[in-house]
Design an enzyme around this catalytic site. Structure first.
Site, mmCIF file in Angstrom:
data_model
loop_
_atom_site.group_PDB
_atom_site.id
_atom_site.type_symbol
_atom_site.label_atom_id
_atom_site.label_comp_id
_atom_site.label_asym_id
_atom_site.label_seq_id
_atom_site.Cartn_x
_atom_site.Cartn_y
_atom_site.Cartn_z
ATOM 1 C CD GLU A 44 29.662 27.374 0.870
ATOM 2 O OE1 GLU A 44 30.613 27.837 0.221
ATOM 3 O OE2 GLU A 44 28.600 28.018 1.078
ATOM 4 C CE LYS A 117 31.350 29.249 -3.428
ATOM 5 N NZ LYS A 117 31.053 29.653 -2.023
ATOM 6 C CB CYS A 154 27.453 28.756 -1.757
ATOM 7 S SG CYS A 154 26.637 30.053 -0.760
#
Length: 298
Positions: A44, A117, A154
């Protein structure tokens, strides 16, 4: 469709100089391809240290527009090597509007897809809501030369809904580029439990969906602000198969490349013997769209 391909995760440390990180990651991707990797994933926010430890407008300098330096460099490398590269980066959409994003660059150098994300955390030293707007592209499986790649990022890894929808879209593997670590003052008491939870939830996504799952973390201690304690990123990147068995796992304290085969015939066999998708009661799941059942009995 390709029935088997080699997945490579690049677990590395990163600093506050984007040009150095770009050069380093290009070298590591080249090495991963040389070792047989066909789909190669970076951690990330590859181009900088993990700046979300502090809320400051200074760190918006790390953002770049779509199809900027990261895309240009990795697109050229993907075409040269004939590999798919997943490149997580800090996207500047316009002033005041930023995303935590990832390119999926196909083996001919073209953009196979973009993911933003979806779940954005806000915890001590993980102040991502200050920097990132939640994604607006949804969960999806992105077609590439080597199959459909499901890229989440994540904090997304803790939510079964995202994994499920991505798997239902046909993803052959769920990739989770990651930046997760310990607060130094918490590690002794909570560190082992936190790490175990992180592995367990992702193994459960593999089992529930009958698909491969891979998490690629950064590694090393990062303390961009002297007045803060910093974060110790725990590495431990891993790849697990559709039954949740960990095929390969990295160390917690070193840079390395992980390689494992993604075998779609194995996924098919597991799903045929554990037919969770067959037995889903989609007619009874309407309440999942509610944030909470406020009329539920305590």
């Amino acid at each position: 469709m390709v029935r088997r391909f080699q997945l490579a995760l690049v677990q590395i440390s990163l600093n506050g100089t984007p040009d150095e990180n770009l050069t380093k990651c290009l070298d590591w991707v080249r090495t991963a391809a040389g070792e047989g990797g066909q789909v190669i994933c970076l951690p990330e926010l590859y181009s900088s240290f993990y700046f979300c430890q502090k809320e400051t407008t200074e760190y918006f300098k790390f953002a770049e527009p779509l199809y900027g330096p990261s895309f240009t460099a990795f697109s050229s490398l993907a075409k040269e090597l004939g590999v798919v590269i997943v490149v997580p980066f800090f996207e500047k959409r316009t002033e005041g509007l930023y995303h935590n994003s990832a390119y999926v660059i196909d083996a001919d150098g073209s953009e196979a897809g973009l993911y933003r994300k979806m779940h954005i955390p806000d915890d001590p030293c993980f102040y991502e809501k200050f920097y990132f707007t939640p994604g607006d592209l949804g969960f999806k499986a992105i077609p590439t030369r080597f199959g459909k790649i499901g890229t989440l990022i994540c904090w997304d890894q803790w939510f079964p809904e995202g994994a499920r929808i991505t798997a239902l879209s046909g993803a052959n593997v769920l990739l989770y580029p990651t930046a997760i670590g310990w607060h130094p003052h918490e590690k002794e008491e909570y560190g082992a439990k936190q790490h175990d939870s992180w592995v367990t939830i992702q193994r459960s996504h593999a089992i529930a969906n009958g698909t491969f799952v891979a998490a690629v973390n950064r590694v090393g201690f990062e303390q961009p602000e002297e007045e803060q304690a910093g974060l110790e990123f725990w590495g431990s990147s891993f790849i697990c198969d559709p039954q949740g068995e960990i095929i390969v796992q990295a160390e917690s304290d070193q840079e390395e490349i992980l390689l494992a085969e993604v075998d779609l015939d194995l996924s098919a066999e597991v799903r045929q013997n554990w037919p969770f998708l067959r037995d889903r009661r989609i007619d009874a799941y309407g309440n999942i769209l509610k944030l909470y059942h406020d009329d539920a009995t305590p």
